[in-house]
Design a protein around this motif. Structure first.
Motif, mmCIF file in Angstrom:
data_model
loop_
_atom_site.group_PDB
_atom_site.id
_atom_site.type_symbol
_atom_site.label_atom_id
_atom_site.label_comp_id
_atom_site.label_asym_id
_atom_site.label_seq_id
_atom_site.Cartn_x
_atom_site.Cartn_y
_atom_site.Cartn_z
ATOM 1 N N ALA A 1 34.479 48.404 41.773
ATOM 2 C CA ALA A 1 34.976 46.691 41.830
ATOM 3 C C ALA A 1 34.114 46.623 40.631
ATOM 4 O O ALA A 1 33.227 46.797 40.109
ATOM 5 N N SER A 2 35.315 45.983 40.049
ATOM 6 C CA SER A 2 35.241 45.673 37.530
ATOM 7 C C SER A 2 34.647 43.798 38.083
ATOM 8 O O SER A 2 34.579 43.169 37.636
ATOM 9 N N GLY A 3 34.966 43.346 39.090
ATOM 10 C CA GLY A 3 34.093 41.887 39.650
ATOM 11 C C GLY A 3 33.076 42.034 40.556
ATOM 12 O O GLY A 3 32.306 43.093 40.797
ATOM 13 N N HIS A 4 33.139 40.589 40.296
ATOM 14 C CA HIS A 4 31.256 40.014 41.401
ATOM 15 C C HIS A 4 32.084 40.302 42.990
ATOM 16 O O HIS A 4 33.100 40.191 43.063
ATOM 17 N N SER A 5 30.970 41.638 43.181
ATOM 18 C CA SER A 5 30.843 42.286 44.379
ATOM 19 C C SER A 5 29.338 42.098 44.861
ATOM 20 O O SER A 5 28.811 41.875 44.613
ATOM 21 N N ALA A 6 29.142 42.215 46.593
ATOM 22 C CA ALA A 6 28.001 42.228 46.981
ATOM 23 C C ALA A 6 28.415 42.911 48.410
ATOM 24 O O ALA A 6 29.609 43.956 49.025
ATOM 25 N N PHE A 7 26.951 43.921 48.456
ATOM 26 C CA PHE A 7 27.849 44.755 50.076
ATOM 27 C C PHE A 7 26.655 44.730 50.918
ATOM 28 O O PHE A 7 24.887 44.945 50.431
ATOM 29 N N ALA A 8 26.841 44.363 51.773
ATOM 30 C CA ALA A 8 25.671 43.805 53.077
ATOM 31 C C ALA A 8 24.715 45.067 54.407
ATOM 32 O O ALA A 8 26.067 45.502 54.286
ATOM 33 N N ALA A 9 24.322 45.366 54.959
ATOM 34 C CA ALA A 9 24.314 46.339 55.498
ATOM 35 C C ALA A 9 23.533 45.726 56.635
ATOM 36 O O ALA A 9 22.059 44.611 55.688
ATOM 37 N N THR A 10 23.337 46.036 58.208
ATOM 38 C CA THR A 10 21.710 46.018 58.695
ATOM 39 C C THR A 10 20.666 47.513 57.763
ATOM 40 O O THR A 10 21.141 48.279 57.193
ATOM 41 N N PRO A 11 19.377 47.664 58.299
ATOM 42 C CA PRO A 11 18.421 48.237 57.944
ATOM 43 C C PRO A 11 19.159 50.001 58.063
ATOM 44 O O PRO A 11 19.970 49.574 59.404
ATOM 45 N N GLY B 1 19.516 45.917 63.880
ATOM 46 C CA GLY B 1 19.268 44.566 63.029
ATOM 47 C C GLY B 1 19.889 43.689 62.630
ATOM 48 O O GLY B 1 20.740 43.858 62.993
ATOM 49 N N ALA B 2 19.318 42.772 61.791
ATOM 50 C CA ALA B 2 20.363 42.004 60.896
ATOM 51 C C ALA B 2 20.585 42.233 59.902
ATOM 52 O O ALA B 2 20.181 42.785 58.571
ATOM 53 N N CYS B 3 21.987 41.166 59.629
ATOM 54 C CA CYS B 3 22.001 42.230 58.265
ATOM 55 C C CYS B 3 22.012 41.182 56.725
ATOM 56 O O CYS B 3 21.075 40.408 57.624
ATOM 57 N N SER B 4 21.165 41.588 55.576
ATOM 58 C CA SER B 4 21.332 40.967 54.167
ATOM 59 C C SER B 4 21.662 42.014 53.489
ATOM 60 O O SER B 4 22.632 43.280 53.437
ATOM 61 N N ILE B 5 21.817 41.473 52.529
ATOM 62 C CA ILE B 5 22.299 41.542 51.158
ATOM 63 C C ILE B 5 21.682 43.071 50.761
ATOM 64 O O ILE B 5 20.272 43.095 50.092
ATOM 65 N N ARG C 1 18.701 45.197 45.942
ATOM 66 C CA ARG C 1 17.967 45.079 46.441
ATOM 67 C C ARG C 1 16.729 45.852 47.227
ATOM 68 O O ARG C 1 15.864 45.916 47.978
ATOM 69 N N TYR C 2 17.409 47.184 48.281
ATOM 70 C CA TYR C 2 16.730 47.687 48.643
ATOM 71 C C TYR C 2 18.096 49.296 48.728
ATOM 72 O O TYR C 2 19.267 48.682 48.865
ATOM 73 N N PRO C 3 17.658 50.222 48.882
ATOM 74 C CA PRO C 3 18.624 52.021 48.534
ATOM 75 C C PRO C 3 19.366 51.720 49.276
ATOM 76 O O PRO C 3 19.234 51.248 50.803
ATOM 77 N N VAL C 4 20.580 51.791 48.547
ATOM 78 C CA VAL C 4 22.004 52.549 50.200
ATOM 79 C C VAL C 4 21.672 53.683 50.340
ATOM 80 O O VAL C 4 22.038 54.572 48.548
#
Length: 123
Positions: free
Chosen positions: A62-72, A115-119, A39-42
């Protein structure tokens, strides 16, 4: 007589093509090594301390469904907070749990300038 043999061979050839062309239920691809839906570059700033760099590397591996969330993540910001969920049952579940992890870390460290956390990315 010739048409009788042609029909049989044509039918078997078409059946073979269909079998090879149809995806099978067991042919799922591994998600390991991919970034998924970004969604935005990390870009973890060089010299950053903490576990976000390791957490993002674990997300990629990770080999399964995963997600990384961060503040800006911006070089001018003093802090950024992250969270991840690895190998969840679904992409949606991974996103929800990664957001909760990020928000819990934000509450734990009581950082208000991050800032706010987002995926950032999910797969």
């Amino acid at each position: 007589m010739i048409s009788k043999y042609c029909r049989k061979s044509t039918a078997s050839i078409l059946a073979g093509i269909l079998i090879l062309a149809m995806p099978t239920a067991g042919s799922t691809q591994s998600l390991a090594g991919g970034k998924g839906d970004v969604r935005y570059p990390v870009t973890i700033p060089w010299g950053t301390t903490g576990g976000c760099g390791k957490m993002y590397a674990a997300y990629i591996a990770a080999s399964g469904h995963s997600a990384f969330a961060a503040t800006p993540i911006v070089p001018q910001s003093e802090y950024f907070i992250c969270g991840a969920k690895l190998n969840a049952p679904s992409q949606k579940a991974a996103e929800d749990l990664a957001l909760k992890s990020c928000q819990a870390s934000k509450s734990k460290y009581k950082v208000t300038v991050a800032g706010a956390c987002s995926i950032a990315a999910s797969k």
